[in-house]
Motif scaffolding. Sequence first.
Motif, PDB file in Angstrom:
ATOM      1  N   UNK A   2     -16.147  68.900  58.404  1.00 42.67           N
ATOM      2  CA  UNK A   2     -16.644  67.539  58.597  1.00 42.67           C
ATOM      3  C   UNK A   2     -15.708  66.590  57.855  1.00 42.67           C
ATOM      4  N   UNK A   3     -15.180  65.577  58.567  1.00 46.32           N
ATOM      5  CA  UNK A   3     -14.294  64.595  57.960  1.00 46.32           C
ATOM      6  C   UNK A   3     -14.994  63.246  57.911  1.00 46.32           C
ATOM      7  N   UNK A   4     -15.141  62.735  56.703  1.00 46.87           N
ATOM      8  CA  UNK A   4     -15.763  61.432  56.494  1.00 46.87           C
ATOM      9  C   UNK A   4     -14.651  60.387  56.435  1.00 46.87           C
ATOM     10  N   UNK A   5     -14.753  59.381  57.296  1.00 45.58           N
ATOM     11  CA  UNK A   5     -13.719  58.352  57.369  1.00 45.58           C
ATOM     12  C   UNK A   5     -14.354  56.965  57.286  1.00 45.58           C
ATOM     13  N   UNK A   6     -13.503  55.958  57.106  1.00 47.72           N
ATOM     14  CA  UNK A   6     -13.953  54.580  57.137  1.00 47.72           C
ATOM     15  C   UNK A   6     -13.716  53.972  58.502  1.00 47.72           C
ATOM     16  N   UNK A   7     -13.691  52.658  58.560  1.00 51.21           N
ATOM     17  CA  UNK A   7     -13.415  51.963  59.821  1.00 51.21           C
ATOM     18  C   UNK A   7     -12.042  52.373  60.343  1.00 51.21           C
ATOM     19  N   UNK A   8     -11.970  52.720  61.612  1.00 51.40           N
ATOM     20  CA  UNK A   8     -10.670  53.079  62.175  1.00 51.40           C
ATOM     21  C   UNK A   8      -9.739  51.876  62.244  1.00 51.40           C
ATOM     22  N   UNK A   9     -10.290  50.693  62.355  1.00 54.91           N
ATOM     23  CA  UNK A   9      -9.441  49.517  62.424  1.00 54.91           C
ATOM     24  C   UNK A   9      -8.704  49.253  61.116  1.00 54.91           C
ATOM     25  N   UNK A  32     -18.270  58.503  60.387  1.00 51.52           N
ATOM     26  CA  UNK A  32     -17.682  57.194  60.106  1.00 51.52           C
ATOM     27  C   UNK A  32     -18.627  56.359  59.253  1.00 51.52           C
ATOM     28  N   UNK A  33     -18.115  55.884  58.131  1.00 53.45           N
ATOM     29  CA  UNK A  33     -18.890  55.012  57.242  1.00 53.45           C
ATOM     30  C   UNK A  33     -18.175  53.659  57.187  1.00 53.45           C
ATOM     31  N   UNK A  34     -18.750  52.618  57.774  1.00 51.19           N
ATOM     32  CA  UNK A  34     -18.114  51.296  57.718  1.00 51.19           C
ATOM     33  C   UNK A  34     -17.923  50.839  56.281  1.00 51.19           C
ATOM     34  N   UNK A  35     -16.764  50.317  55.979  1.00 48.19           N
ATOM     35  CA  UNK A  35     -16.428  49.888  54.627  1.00 48.19           C
ATOM     36  C   UNK A  35     -16.837  48.432  54.407  1.00 48.19           C
ATOM     37  N   UNK A  38     -23.006  46.339  52.757  1.00 43.98           N
ATOM     38  CA  UNK A  38     -24.005  46.487  51.695  1.00 43.98           C
ATOM     39  C   UNK A  38     -24.410  47.944  51.494  1.00 43.98           C
ATOM     40  N   UNK A  39     -24.313  48.739  52.539  1.00 45.05           N
ATOM     41  CA  UNK A  39     -24.751  50.139  52.485  1.00 45.05           C
ATOM     42  C   UNK A  39     -23.604  51.111  52.204  1.00 45.05           C
ATOM     43  N   UNK A  40     -22.389  50.605  52.067  1.00 42.38           N
ATOM     44  CA  UNK A  40     -21.222  51.494  51.976  1.00 42.38           C
ATOM     45  C   UNK A  40     -21.263  52.384  50.739  1.00 42.38           C
ATOM     46  N   UNK A  41     -21.532  51.798  49.586  1.00 44.10           N
ATOM     47  CA  UNK A  41     -21.488  52.572  48.345  1.00 44.10           C
ATOM     48  C   UNK A  41     -22.500  53.711  48.378  1.00 44.10           C
ATOM     49  N   UNK A  42     -23.697  53.426  48.829  1.00 49.73           N
ATOM     50  CA  UNK A  42     -24.735  54.455  48.885  1.00 49.73           C
ATOM     51  C   UNK A  42     -24.367  55.546  49.883  1.00 49.73           C
ATOM     52  N   UNK A  43     -23.830  55.147  51.026  1.00 45.65           N
ATOM     53  CA  UNK A  43     -23.447  56.125  52.043  1.00 45.65           C
ATOM     54  C   UNK A  43     -22.325  57.041  51.540  1.00 45.65           C
ATOM     55  N   UNK A  45     -21.657  57.771  48.423  1.00 46.99           N
ATOM     56  CA  UNK A  45     -22.150  58.583  47.310  1.00 46.99           C
ATOM     57  C   UNK A  45     -22.755  59.897  47.784  1.00 46.99           C
ATOM     58  N   UNK A  46     -23.203  59.932  49.016  1.00 47.63           N
ATOM     59  CA  UNK A  46     -23.770  61.167  49.564  1.00 47.63           C
ATOM     60  C   UNK A  46     -22.682  62.199  49.858  1.00 47.63           C
ATOM     61  N   UNK A  47     -21.417  61.769  49.837  1.00 45.29           N
ATOM     62  CA  UNK A  47     -20.318  62.666  50.187  1.00 45.29           C
ATOM     63  C   UNK A  47     -19.340  62.917  49.055  1.00 45.29           C
ATOM     64  N   UNK A  48     -19.162  61.943  48.148  1.00 48.11           N
ATOM     65  CA  UNK A  48     -18.163  62.101  47.093  1.00 48.11           C
ATOM     66  C   UNK A  48     -18.466  61.195  45.913  1.00 48.11           C
ATOM     67  N   UNK A  49     -18.243  61.704  44.721  1.00 42.68           N
ATOM     68  CA  UNK A  49     -18.396  60.880  43.521  1.00 42.68           C
ATOM     69  C   UNK A  49     -17.240  59.896  43.375  1.00 42.68           C
TER      70      UNK A  49
END
Length: 217
Positions: A2-9, A32-35, A38-43, A45-49
Amino acid sequence: MKLVIGNKNYSSWSLRPWLLLRMHGLPFEEVRIPLSQDTTREALAAHTQAGKVPVLHDGDLTVWDSLAICEYLSECYLSGAGWPASRHERAEARALSAEMHAGFVELRTCMPMNCRASGRRVPISETLEAEIKRIEQIWTQGCGRYGHRGPWLFGEFSIADCMFAPVAFRFASYGVKLSAPAETYRQTLLRSAPMQQWAEQAKAEPEVIESAEVGIN
């Protein structure tokens, strides 16, 4: 995997391991976690410190940092083929990858990756011009030395190409003019199927990060 990424743009770091996975046809789930939301930090945190993308999950192993992920994929899934076969060329490819990974601060700051943008213009300081020239030199020398084996920096596709892939998007967005050999290499990156897929998906994203929307048309 599983690869966690940010916005592709906008997320140049996310592109690098994603491209390596795609170029080698390795199966993985994309998260994909949009950077800059408001929810980015929490999202995250579920994957990496570390609180940043990209992140690779492989079973109970978590690997963060784009270059570390690429190294892991090469070692565990590509039998080392993420790097050139020659010891000399591996050393050179690693040095160039590390240079890109740690350097070019002015380029990152003044020309943030923005795949949707075109016709942008930003002031070119002496420092930025020097960094552009250095990249042009790297691309020209690589293709000159190893172009008889293929169109990539070391002939065959490698992690070094992944590290420089976001720059191809940057130069397109900000209209950077290159020498013919460097431009040929840039087009090789941009015309590859995975890079075209990334660009198409980036253009479809709804989020806008204002800090990355720089330059005038």
